[in-house]
Write an enzyme that holds these catalytic residues in place. Structure first.
Site, PDB file in Angstrom:
ATOM      1  N   ASP A  45     -14.609 -10.745 -24.555  1.00 35.73           N
ATOM      2  CA  ASP A  45     -15.423 -10.972 -23.357  1.00 35.73           C
ATOM      3  C   ASP A  45     -16.829 -11.460 -23.716  1.00 35.73           C
ATOM      4  OD1 ASP A  45     -13.203  -9.928 -22.183  1.00 35.73           O
ATOM      5  OD2 ASP A  45     -14.099  -7.991 -21.679  1.00 35.73           O
ATOM      6  N   HIS A 105       8.319  -7.442  -3.581  1.00 40.99           N
ATOM      7  CA  HIS A 105       7.091  -7.810  -4.305  1.00 40.99           C
ATOM      8  C   HIS A 105       7.295  -9.115  -5.072  1.00 40.99           C
ATOM      9  CE1 HIS A 105       4.696  -4.244  -3.481  1.00 40.99           C
ATOM     10  NE2 HIS A 105       5.866  -3.623  -3.420  1.00 40.99           N
ATOM     11  N   LYS A 159      -8.798 -10.750 -17.224  1.00 42.22           N
ATOM     12  CA  LYS A 159      -8.782 -10.804 -18.692  1.00 42.22           C
ATOM     13  C   LYS A 159      -7.945 -11.978 -19.230  1.00 42.22           C
ATOM     14  CE  LYS A 159      -9.860  -8.403 -22.467  1.00 42.22           C
ATOM     15  NZ  LYS A 159     -11.127  -7.680 -22.672  1.00 42.22           N
ATOM     16  N   GLY A 212       0.846  -1.191   0.000  1.00 45.68           N
ATOM     17  CA  GLY A 212       0.000   0.000   0.000  1.00 45.68           C
ATOM     18  C   GLY A 212       0.878   1.236   0.000  1.00 45.68           C
ATOM     19  N   CYS A 231       5.165  -6.272   1.609  1.00 43.04           N
ATOM     20  CA  CYS A 231       5.499  -4.845   1.659  1.00 43.04           C
ATOM     21  C   CYS A 231       4.745  -4.150   2.804  1.00 43.04           C
ATOM     22  CB  CYS A 231       5.230  -4.198   0.297  1.00 43.04           C
ATOM     23  SG  CYS A 231       5.997  -2.574   0.163  1.00 43.04           S
ATOM     24  N   TYR A 232       3.818  -3.257   2.488  1.00 46.26           N
ATOM     25  CA  TYR A 232       3.069  -2.597   3.566  1.00 46.26           C
ATOM     26  C   TYR A 232       2.381  -3.637   4.448  1.00 46.26           C
ATOM     27  CZ  TYR A 232      -0.118   0.566   5.967  1.00 46.26           C
ATOM     28  OH  TYR A 232      -0.785   1.266   6.946  1.00 46.26           O
ATOM     29  N   GLU A 262       5.132 -10.674  -6.680  1.00 40.90           N
ATOM     30  CA  GLU A 262       4.190 -10.774  -7.805  1.00 40.90           C
ATOM     31  C   GLU A 262       4.714 -10.171  -9.099  1.00 40.90           C
ATOM     32  OE1 GLU A 262       3.967  -8.970  -5.120  1.00 40.90           O
ATOM     33  OE2 GLU A 262       3.062  -7.002  -5.453  1.00 40.90           O
TER      34      GLU A 262
END
Ligand code: XMP
Length: 530
Positions: free
Chosen positions: A245, A187, A385, A72, A99-100, A189
């Site tokens: 979609d 991070h 997506k 964050g 992290c945060y 990710e």
């Protein structure tokens, strides 16, 4: 939303899967929070994103097997900075703070978090302190990771072990394996942390004991059952735009209920070259889906005649679209359900402070009002997506359809700028655009670009062709890279590709004597020209 038939804003909470294994990612407002959920799903484990202050009862109801606390923007010491509620560490499930989220966890268990000298931003070297513990054991002693923080953890309380450090983080990772609490400052990710996925995988399998259960195939089975349960033997209608979609939603619903589904393609005459034909070929001829192809070009162009104000154009297209769709729907008197290609990113609740996500109003143009008489069927509501694309591939949609770049609901109309949209200009733009697409595909770049298209500014300039002077339109090439359309960079297309596209557009498309390249990023420009 980037498709002609877009969704009304969420009508039910995103948490719709009950009785399945899942991880909840609590969002403290970090820019990568969605990405964490996606990475967890890439490990084959279903993950949902909820705001960090979601009611504890809602978490208990969801029954997650693990929690992840996201990063964050705040400093844990800033007034009003979101705190980690201690109850979250007493749910008896493993918790990973990133992290945060790591710092908030440390504060709540009595560790020491302080301002770090200058902070750490970007690629950083991480060094394991001991054997790496449960989370990082067996990984290289030194590895690269991605950092973005101003505060750092300086000491861990009893029961916790520091696992790694970096130049600016005395404790860059820690764990308390008995209590199943884990924290990492970097991070995992993002791609710049090469071992990040392995660390997430460790947490999910070894600490939380989660198996792989989430895949495109499992989504299809699950949604088919859900669609059948929802609609029974009811009639269902689905608007197709040609985008991935609505195409995927339609194919999925068709697999579930076959002929109870009727699709409607409102062809406003603002589509790209051959697009309507491709939709018909795929759905009617390929899948054998009942498809009504409404050729409404004349109606739209008549209403657009003489209009050059961008907002007015959008409004006209939006309202005409709804009118045409409703007329067609009225002919299907028994249809009670409407399929929408709503995605998880449309319904996600953000921890960034704004509450439920809202769709920018201009992106709703071409969407349907939510007071239609239908009950919504939204089989993609849980998917990102990239997952929709996997499901689409699994359902047998063509490569071309699966990887189609986003295309705005009002279509080519918003790419004819500064003047009326009429048949002549549409012909020019459509032709130029088709050439650009061909060249981009031939260069193998189509998938790498978020969007690539042509714009027709309604101005004319002098040129010389053969023996005569011309007075014709320019075409602007716009190609961007982006992750989510919120920001975008202009794509550095190879010169030879630009040269070929330019030559071909000027030679093959009557009415064009110049090609220009848009080299603006977003912000301050936008992706579309209006
Ligand atoms: P901008 O131009 O705001 O666009 O940078 C961001 C993304 O949204 C798409 N876009 C639209 N999609 N209806 C849509 O369905 C619209 O009216 C609309 N306007 C822009 C645009 O193509 C880009 O992907």
């Amino acid at each position: 939303m980037t498709e002609a038939v877009s969704a009304p804003v969420a009508s039910e909470p995103a948490t719709t899967r009950v009785g399945h294994e899942r991880v909840l990612v609590l969002d403290f407002g970090g820019q990568y929070s969605q990405l964490i959920a996606r990475r967890v799903r890439e490990c084959g484990v279903y993950a949902e994103l909820l705001p960090h202050d979601v009611a504890i009862e809602r978490i208990e109801q969801a029954g997650p097997q693990a929690l992840i606390l996201s990063g964050g923007p705040a400093s844990v010491y800033q007034p009003g900075a979101p705190k980690l509620r201690p109850e979250l560490l007493r749910l008896g499930i493993p918790v990973l703070g990133i992290c945060y989220g790591m710092q908030a966890m440390m504060l709540s268990v009595g560790g020491r978090v302080d301002r770090a000298d200058g902070g750490e931003y970007g690629r950083t070297t991480l060094t394991l302190s001991g054997d790496g513990g449960r989370l990082m054991g067996g990984l290289p002693r030194e590895q690269s990771c991605w950092m973005s923080h101003g505060d750092a953890v300086f000491a861990v309380p009893d029961g916790f072990t520091a696992l790694a450090s970096s130049p600016g983080s005395p404790v860059a990772a820690f764990e308390n394996d008995r209590r199943r609490l884990y924290g990492i400052q970097f991070h995992p990710e993002v791609v710049h942390t090469p071992h990040g996925q392995a660390i997430l995988d460790r947490f999910l399998r070894e600490s939380a004991g989660l198996r792989e259960h989430w895949s495109a195939a499992s989504v299809i089975d699950e949604q088919i059952a859900k669609i059948r349960a929802q609609v029974g033997d009811g009639e269902v209608i689905c608007g197709l735009s040609g985008g991935v979609d609505s195409a995927t939603a339609a194919a999925l619903v068709h697999r579930a209920i076959g002929d109870q589904l009727t699709c409607v393609l409102v062809d406003h005459g603002l589509l790209r070259k051959d697009e309507a034909e491709q939709v018909v070929a795929t759905f009617r001829d390929g899948f054998g889906i009942k498809l009504i192809h409404v050729d409404a070009e004349a109606r739209f162009l008549q209403r657009l005649a003489g209009q050059d104000d961008p907002e007015t154009k959008r409004k006209i297209i939006g309202s005409e679209f709804i009118r045409v769709f409703e007329e067609e729907a009225a002919k299907l008197a028994d249809a009670r359900f409407l399929v929408q290609g709503t995605l998880y990113s449309d319904v996600i609740e953000s921890g960034g402070g704004t509450g439920a996500a809202t769709i920018k109003s201009h992106h709703n143009v071409g969407g349907l009002p939510d007071d239609l008489r239908f009950e919504l069927v939204e089989p993609l509501r849980m998917l990102f997506k990239d997952e929709v694309r996997q499901v689409a591939g699994e359902l047998g949609l063509s490569e071309r359809m699966v990887w189609r770049q986003p295309f705005p609901g009002p279509g080519l109309a918003i790419r004819i700028v500064g003047g009326e949209v009429n048949r002549e200009r549409l012909e020019i733009l459509r032709g130029a655009d088709a050439i650009l697409q061909e060249e981009v595909r031939a260069a193998g770049l189509y998938r790498e670009l978020w969007q690539s298209f042509c714009v027709l500014p309604v101005v004319r300039s002098v040129g010389v062709q053969g023996d005569g002077r011309t007075y014709a339109y320019p075409i602007v090439i716009r190609a961007v890279t982006s992750d989510d359309a919120m920001t975008a960079d202009w794509a550095r297309l190879p010169y030879d590709l630009l040269e070929r596209a330019s030559n071909r557009i000027i030679n093959e498309i009557a009415g064009v004597n110049r090609v220009a390249l848009d080299i603006s990023s977003k912000p301050p420009a936008t992706i579309e020209w209006e």
